[in-house]
Each structure stands twice: as structure tokens, then as C-alpha cells.
Design an enzyme around this catalytic site. Structure first.
Site: not given
Ligand SMILES: [Zn+2]
Ligand SMILES: [Zn+2]
Lengths: 384, 151, 384, 151
Positions: C16, C83, C119-120, C192, C204
Site C-alpha cells: 500500500k 498500465c 497519489s490520492g 463506498r 483496484c
């Protein structure tokens, strides 16, 4: 392995600030190359695109360029190794044709630096690079090479300036170059200092451009009636890590890469009529004329003073004006060099033409990583 | 500790990188930490997870001498963001055969006295400061005669 | 073309938030792969590294990874197509060996998403993408596929949840996966909402990881005593631009790519024992079981309800837990799939082992560009 | 112009993209601009420098009808930076054979009324706003019965 020929090349101008987006720079270069080749866009069987997403933030840049030109549905990859990115794209396209994977392949190099977040500042270091965190920049590294070279071999700032003056004189003949006004040794030496002893006029400017190269088998080239321009060698290699006392005036990765390229091509420096080299800074022609074997180590000073690297000399370095006066669109430059070399070998270079140009070499390195001469070196040797 | 790092202590700061560079708590002088491969004997700087030469994972810390010779240098007038110009940087060759690149901490009016081949010693200094005033402390080089100079 | 074998594979955990830098994730994967192969690092003759510099800002990432491991001095390139980046690296390494360019080559895939600026948040759109500027994200695109698929074929949110539940169950057997706790259909459906009908547990997670694959000729593989894992096909293709009424429930680029891969490999869906597919969202296994020909168009609902994509069914999808439960380290995933498939074909997959696994397929797409199904699709078929 | 764009005029704003989307100055309703290849007749949206099908450089503007059918849609709850959630987006199929993806401008409590196959019409709206309040105006889709709704 099959012989591989250039069948089409295309370029945009070298822009200080491009009126086109990065994708449109790529599209214009591709359009010109496909038209130059006289093929249909769907005849291209694989596509490689060099660009630096680490600068632009791009994702799948090549697919964005090519698919809206109806060139999707084929193998397509984006490749990066800093300033060598465009040359890597050519390397892969040529390799496909050489190995019988395709009959026609295309390479594209693009960079739109002015649209980039990082524009106007030196490239940011990798947070984990011990020299990057110290603030060392690419101009800094080449300045340190210059300093040591001057100390060891008696070169002066005026010697370094000679290269900038020569390449500007060449650029005046290049309709696509960024600068067309002549400069003098005095102006170069007295320009603003970037990193002592390198001044602004000894450093390549940020530039936006796109270039495309289409390659094919001999059969295809003959069918299309292309003027024959053939790859004698395509070399790509990477740096070798060392913590020791490397000689920073001897460009290890280029010495090694040029040696391998000559061997593959079956030619030597005496056979090369012109070189497009990685002249990101004016000291580079001293370093690279030596590394490529046009003169001995330390003899670059005299070689360049006597015009050995100019029209009428042993070999013409940067007839298009080099990175110094065309500018350096990083991900594009490696491909742009091959476009310009192709025009020379076809005798289509106009006022830039190197007389009776039979064999040309293009050379680009890239990547500032501690412990390496350079991260990457890419060399192509082409012959008419 | 030098004057420079003492002042930096007042604000947030990070050391780059504690494995590369030691500032002894007993007040003795800072030094660089080389790594010596226990298998092949090769020396490396800075720390790497494995020996590049023989892939041994056992590398022993090997404190480096504090003084080396300046191989080459430059004064950068167009720096990276977070770094002030003019900035002197150089490569220093140490007696153990290792070359290290870092900032040379001299006042702008002293930069003209830098010479290839001169002796420089390792010290601690602020090598960069971000927009929020967060400072990075690391090794810098200083001339022997003027090791306490600030910028 | 020569046959190409996997001789060594290496992985990090799927993190993570990685305790290692991106470069160290790459180094750990390379270290493990070289040790697994039982070769010396200097025997590797070319290196390709998949990573997304557009996310990380990296320049010459691969050279940073490999040269400090003493693996410099060889041809090395960084490749990107979203990807698919890690799979492209494998494609190029295999191609070198297949074409006799090298006898041993290495591919690496790495992404450290948690260390990335972006990120995020959802990936930022290209400023010139007409759909990107409208705010359309990758979850949004797959949600729209799901919505249409549900409308046309009667799939329910519970149907979509089945895939997330299955892949989590698989991940519980994978020591390197990001999640090891079981989840229920009810939990998945009620999680959620990310983009209706897709919930958090149908999407993912961001993940950091590195993977490396070393490939070689049959002779080298036999000399090294590697358990034989051979590439039957390596397929890479790009999207085809269209403004028309595409069927968004039929994954055009995968339909085309799988068809080509089967043809090259000389096998069909009936021969495939397991698939690592691009299950970035739980709807993808409905779309891809159909696109790969395991069932007809619209039959994915029944196929998955009846466990056709699970142990004991026709083909095991994502025995490692897929992107859904391992996580999706974008530039790494394509290489990670091949590492995991290799372990299956070697019968070394422990509790994840697909019984009598003879042929495995890995599949990854990538790139959200308007007018394209996907920018890129990469497929490998491997056999023991 | 709609209420939404009128309000946006008070601050800095850009139109994305004037070639793609016209807001007539005579007050008539906004519409999308397709491009018709003069050589092969293929229609494209939005503007491209050359025809992807035949590489002709001559493409004529071809105003599109304002109403199309919703092919699929979603409500995004995790948006990009600069865009507020929940955000409805969808692909609309127009009578000329072109599919366009854009935001659907409906209030959050109306999002449940969206249906695949329903008619939507083109309007102008604020599609994003950056940190400094700079707004981007572009085409959005609106249900026929509620074409004046704001968000
Ligand atoms: Zn060792
Ligand atoms: Zn046309």
C-alpha cells in the site's frame, strides 16, 4: 539481419515556444515523414515514440499522436532515456525492420519543453540521487568537465566559444533553427555565466520540436524510389557505475559506444563526413571529437582551432547548427539528428550541405546519474 | 557542529542521508561513511543495498578520511529550485580511491580562490531549503584554512 | 525466430505504501530474478524497464535501478504505455532473444504510486483531451461500461461483486498480496461508491511494487536447469480511433489482441488454464472473459455466476488475486502478471496453484484517450 | 447563454474549445461543431488537423444537431482535482453518427432520473474551476425538460 533504409523524414521547426501542443508537434512531424516517404499511413507496421514523460507528465503520448492520424491498431510504444529518447525510438524501429518483424516502421521524437511545468528552471534532481540533492545540474556537470579539460589541456574560454560561433554560423543556413544571427567569440565569452566557465551562449536553449523517421527494407525503399540512405550501425548502451577516479575529460560511454558502432558499421572516423553530436554545451565538441576518435585525447583544442570540425576540415560537426543553435528539444533531438543527416546524405540540405556527404554519424547521450559518465549513449551511422 | 547547522536547528530540518554521513554526538568532526564489501573488498559511497561488483549483501561501514583533493569544480549561477546562486560545487578525490560530488561551502567572494588540486575537508552544512523553510543538512566541502565560513 | 524461455523471475510485495524507493523496489525485484535464474548479473545482455515517468517524474529510471547493481554497459531502455508498461518491457526482452539479438535479456516493471505527486487523486487528464477536460476518469469510463453492460445483459451489482469476492478469496493464498481478509458480496455492493455502479471494493487500490523477468534461449534455459516456461505468443497493439457508436461492452482492443495472440500461439481459449487479466475494476472480468473468447458476448454474466472463471471452472482468472486484491502498481503490473504465471506453470504457486497448469495468459491494457477503447493492449501466452 | 455561463462571466474564464463548440452571439442556442472531410465525407468531432481516415487537410465545419441519445453514463463520486462530486458524465449518440462524452448538468437530486436511451441536449456550462477560481466553459448535456438547471 536485413539492411534498413530511411524512406521518409519529417520535422517541425525548432521553436523557442511552440504554437502547437506536444501532440500536434508529433502529428506535424509524422505527416511530413509519411508524405516524404510517399506511403499511406496504414503501411506503417510498428511505431516507437521518444518523449520524456518525466518532464511533460504525459501518459501514452505516442498513442495520442498517432491514433488520431488513423495509424492505430499496430504495435506502438513510448520510450525514454532522457535526451536519447528520440534516438531510442529510431533504434527500435530499425531493429524491427532489420530482424524481419516489420517491413516499414516509424520512429518519432517530440518534446514541448515550453509547455512543461519544469520550464525555466534546471531539471529537478531525483530525491535519492546523492549528487542531485546537492544541487548539481547538467550545466554544472559539463562546466566541471570544461574546467578540468582547460586545466589539463590548456583550452581557454575562447577555445570553447569557437564551437558556439561555428554552430551559430551553421544554423544561419538552417531555415528551421532557432537562431539565425551571427555571434562572435567575444560575445560568447562575455555572455551571462551559467556555470563557470560556460556562458549562456555556450549552452543549448530549451526548445520545442518534433521529428519523425520512417524506415523500411531495401525492397520497399527501391519500390518507393527513395534516395538510398542506409543504416550502417545503430548502437545503444548504458553507463557503467563507478565511485572511483574517472577521467571526466574522457567521455567513457561515448568512447565505448563509438568503438562498437564503428565495428558494426565497418567504418572508422576517417570515413565519417559529418557528425550530429550531443553539443548541449560548447565544451562537448572538444570532448566528443576526441571520444569519437577524430583526434587523440587532449588534441581537441588544436583540432578545433584549426577548423578540423568545420566545412573544409576533417569532418563537419553539427552542420544544422547543433543543439547549441537549433536548440535542444530533449526527447526529440535524437530523432531530429537523423532527419538532418538524411537530408545531408540525400544531398537535400541546401545551404547546409556538406560537400559529397557519404557517411554521417549521429550521437546523443543523456541522463545525469551519480557514478555514471552518462546514463545512456545512442549512436547511428548512416550512409548514402 | 558548525555555526551553519546550529542555526538550522531552529527550524525543521532533515539530514541527507544519515547512512551516508555522520555528525558524531561527542562533538568530533563529521565524516563520510564508505561501504567496504566484505566479499570482494571494493569500496563504495554512498550506501548501496548490494555490492555492484560481486552482489554480496554484506558491506561494512568504513569511515572515510576527512580531507581530499579537488578534482574539478564550478560556480553555478543558475541553480535548481531550493538552492541559492552562486553555488560552488566540486568533485573531491579521497585517499581511499573514492570520488564524491558535493557543494563547496565558501563565501561568494572566496570562490575565486578555489583551485583544482587543493585540499578540501568534509563538514556539515545546509545544502537546500524549500519554500517552507525546511532545510536539508548534508556533507559539504570546505577549504582547510576556512572551515568555519558560512555562506 | 527462436523459442524464448523464462529463466528467472522476481517480485517484491504489493505494498500500500512501500518502505522502499521506486529504484529499490526495482533492485529487489532484479536481485530476486537474477538469483532465481542462477546467472551472474553481467550475463544479462539487454534490459527494458517499464515505469510511468508521467506519474513519477522519473528520468532514466531503469539506468538508476540497474547500473548500481553492476548491470550497466548494455543496451537499456525505459518504456511506457500506461498500465502496459511492464508488459512492454517483457515484450522487448523476449523479442531480443527471439530474434537472436541477445541470448539473455531482462524486463523490469516498477511503480511507486504512493511516492507520487498524483497519489490520492484520479489521474489528471491531458489538457488537450476533450474527455479528460470534462473530468472523465478511468473509474468513470469503466463505470459507464458497467452501466451499459448491466442494461444490455441483465447483470446486477451483485454480479459485479462476485468478481471482487472471488479475487479476494484468491489473494488470501498469496503471501505478497495487499489484502488477506475475505469479503462478501454484500460488503462489496455496500462499499463506498466510487463511480456508480462501481464501489471501492470493485476498484483496484493504488499499490507500489516491482517485478522482474529474465528470459533466454532454450539452450541457456537447459544449461541452467530452469523449469521450462516458454512464450507461445507476445502481442502488443494500440487502439483504433473512432468517433462512432462503438459497443462499449465489447472490448475492441482485447478482442483483436487476443485473436492475434491465439493465432500466433496456435492455441485457443479452450487450451488456457489461467488468465491474469487487467481487472482494474470488477466489471472487467465480465468484459474480458467475453473478449478473450471464454464465452460469447453477453454470456459473461452466466459464466461468472456459474464459477467458469474460478478454480474448478473452465479457466482460473486471477489466481494471485488480480489487481483488485493484489493492487495495481501501474507500470509494474504487466511484468508482475508474468512472474505469477511463471510460478503457476512451474507448479510453485503454493496455495494459489492452479491444478495441472499447462498454459497461462497474461493481459493488460492501458491509457484513457478519447476515441479509443484503450490506448494499448499487451498479451502474453506462456506454456510449461 | 445559460444562467450558468452568465454567472461565470464575472470571473476569469476560458472556453474549451472555441473550435469545438459555438455559443452564437445572436442568443441562439449553443451547438457542437463536427468536421466533415471534403475528400472522403467522414465526420469527426472534435476538430482534428487532418482526416484520420484519408489524411485530407480539408475538413469543413458541420454544425451538429443539439439533441442526442444517452448511450451510457455514471455518477462519479471521486473526481479529478478542479471538478466537484457528485458529477454525472455520459456518452451521447448524435443523429450524425458521432458519439460525444461530456458532463451531464443535473442537480444531484435529479441524477437518479438519468436513463440510458433518454434524450439530452447540448448546452454551455462551467466544467471545471481551478484553485484561483478560473473557470472553464464548455459543452455539457442537459435533459430536454430541464435545460436551464444549474448545479
Ligand atoms: Zn563485492
Ligand atoms: Zn477523409
Amino acid at each position: 539481419m536485413r539492411d534498413v533504409y530511411v524512406i521518409g523524414v519529417g520535422m517541425t521547426n525548432y521553436y523557442k515556444k511552440s504554437p502547437l501542443s506536444a501532440a500536434d508537434l508529433g502529428r506535424q512531424a509524422v505527416f511530413n515523414a509519411v508524405r516524404d516517404a510517399g506511403i499511406g499511413p496504414k503501411q506503417v507496421q510498428s511505431i516507437y515514440v521518444g518523449e520524456m514523460p518525466g518532464l511533460s507528465g504525459s501518459i501514452c503520448f505516442g498513442q495520442r499522436v498517432a491514433t488520431t492520424m488513423g495509424m492505430g491498431g499496430v504495435p506502438m510504444m513510448n520510450v525514454e532515456s532522457a535526451c536519447s529518447s528520440g534516438a531510442l525510438a529510431v533504434n527500435l524501429a530499425v531493429k524491427d525492420v532489420a530482424n524481419g518483424v516489420t517491413d516499414i516502421s516509424m520512429a518519432v521524437g517530440v518534446q514541448n519543453i515550453s509547455a512543461t511545468r519544469a520550464s525555466g528552471t534546471a531539471f529537478s534532481p531525483d530525491a535519492n540521487d546523492p549528487e542531485g540533492v546537492q544541487g548539481i545540474t547538467m550545466p554544472g556537470i559539463y562546466a566541471m568537465r570544461a574546467k578540468r579539460y582547460m586545466e589539463e589541456f590548456g583550452a581557454t574560454p575562447e577555445d570553447i566559444a569557437l564551437v558556439a560561433v561555428k554552430n551559430r554560423r551553421h544554423a544561419m543556413n538552417n531555415p528551421r533553427s532557432q537562431f539565425h544571427d551571427p555571434i562572435t567569440v567575444e560575445q560568447v565569452v562575455n555572455a551571462r555565466s551559467i556555470s563557470d566557465p560556460l556562458t549562456l551562449l555556450m549552452s543549448c536553449p530549451n526548445t520545442d520540436a518534433g521529428a519523425a523517421v520512417i524506415v523500411a527494407t531495401k525492397e520497399k525503399a527501391m519500390q518507393l524510389g527513395s534516395k538510398p540512405v542506409r543504416f550502417l550501425a545503430r548502437e545503444v548502451t548504458s553507463g557503467i557505475f563507478s565511485n572511483g577516479f574517472r577521467d571526466m575529460t574522457s567521455m567513457e560511454i561515448t568512447v565505448r559506444g563509438a568503438k562498437e558502432a564503428y565495428e558494426i558499421a565497418g567504418v572508422g572516423p576517417e570515413d565519417i563526413d559529418m557528425v550530429e553530436c550531443h553539443d548541449a554545451f560548447a565544451i562537448n565538441e572538444h570532448l566528443y571529437t576526441e571520444a569519437m576518435g577524430f583526434c587523440g585525447h587532449g588534441e581537441g583544442v588544436e583540432f578545433i582551432r584549426s577548423g578540423g570540425n568545420d566545412y573544409g576540415g576533417k569532418v563537419v560537426f553539427s552542420p544544422r547548427g547543433g543543439l547549441l543553435s537549433c536548440g535542444h528539444p530533449t526527447g526529440c533531438s535524437g530523432a531530429a539528428q537523423i532527419v538532418e543527416a538524411t537530408w545531408q546524405l540525400r544531398n537535400e540540405a541546401g545551404a547546409m550541405q556538406v560537400p559529397d556527404c557519404k557517411v554521417a554519424m549521429t550521437h546523443v547521450t543523456g541522463g545525469g546519474i551519480y557514478g555514471l559518465d552518462n546514463a545512456v549513449c545512442t549512436i547511428h551511422i548512416l550512409s548514402r | 557542529m558548525t555555526e551553519k547547522t546550529a542555526k538550522a536547528d531552529e527550524q525543521e530540518q532533515v539530514i541527507f542521508h544519515p547512512d551516508f554521513f555522520k555528525i558524531p554526538e561527542d562533538g568530533s568532526k563529521p565524516y563520510l561513511v564508505g561501504l567496504k564489501c566484505r566479499n570482494c573488498g571494493q569500496l563504495w559511497f554512498p550506501k548501496l543495498p548490494i555490492c555492484p561488483a560481486c552482489w554480496s549483501e554484506t558491506l561494512d561501514e568504513s569511515p572515510m578520511e576527512r580531507v581530499g583533493k579537488l578534482y574539478t569544480y564550478t560556480i553555478m549561477n543558475v541553480p535548481q529550485p531550493g538552492v541559492k546562486a552562486p553555488l560552488a560545487i566540486g568533485y573531491v578525490d579521497f585517499p581511499n580511491g573514492i570520488r564524491v560530488g558535493a557543494q563547496i561551502d565558501v563565501l561568494p567572494d572566496q570562490m575565486k580562490n578555489l583551485r583544482i588540486g587543493m585540499d578540501l575537508q568534509v563538514g556539515a552544512g545546509v545544502i537546500r531549503e524549500d519554500k517552507n523553510g525546511k532545510k536539508t543538512i548534508s556533507y559539504v566541502f570546505r577549504p582547510l584554512a576556512a572551515s568555519k565560513g558560512g555562506k
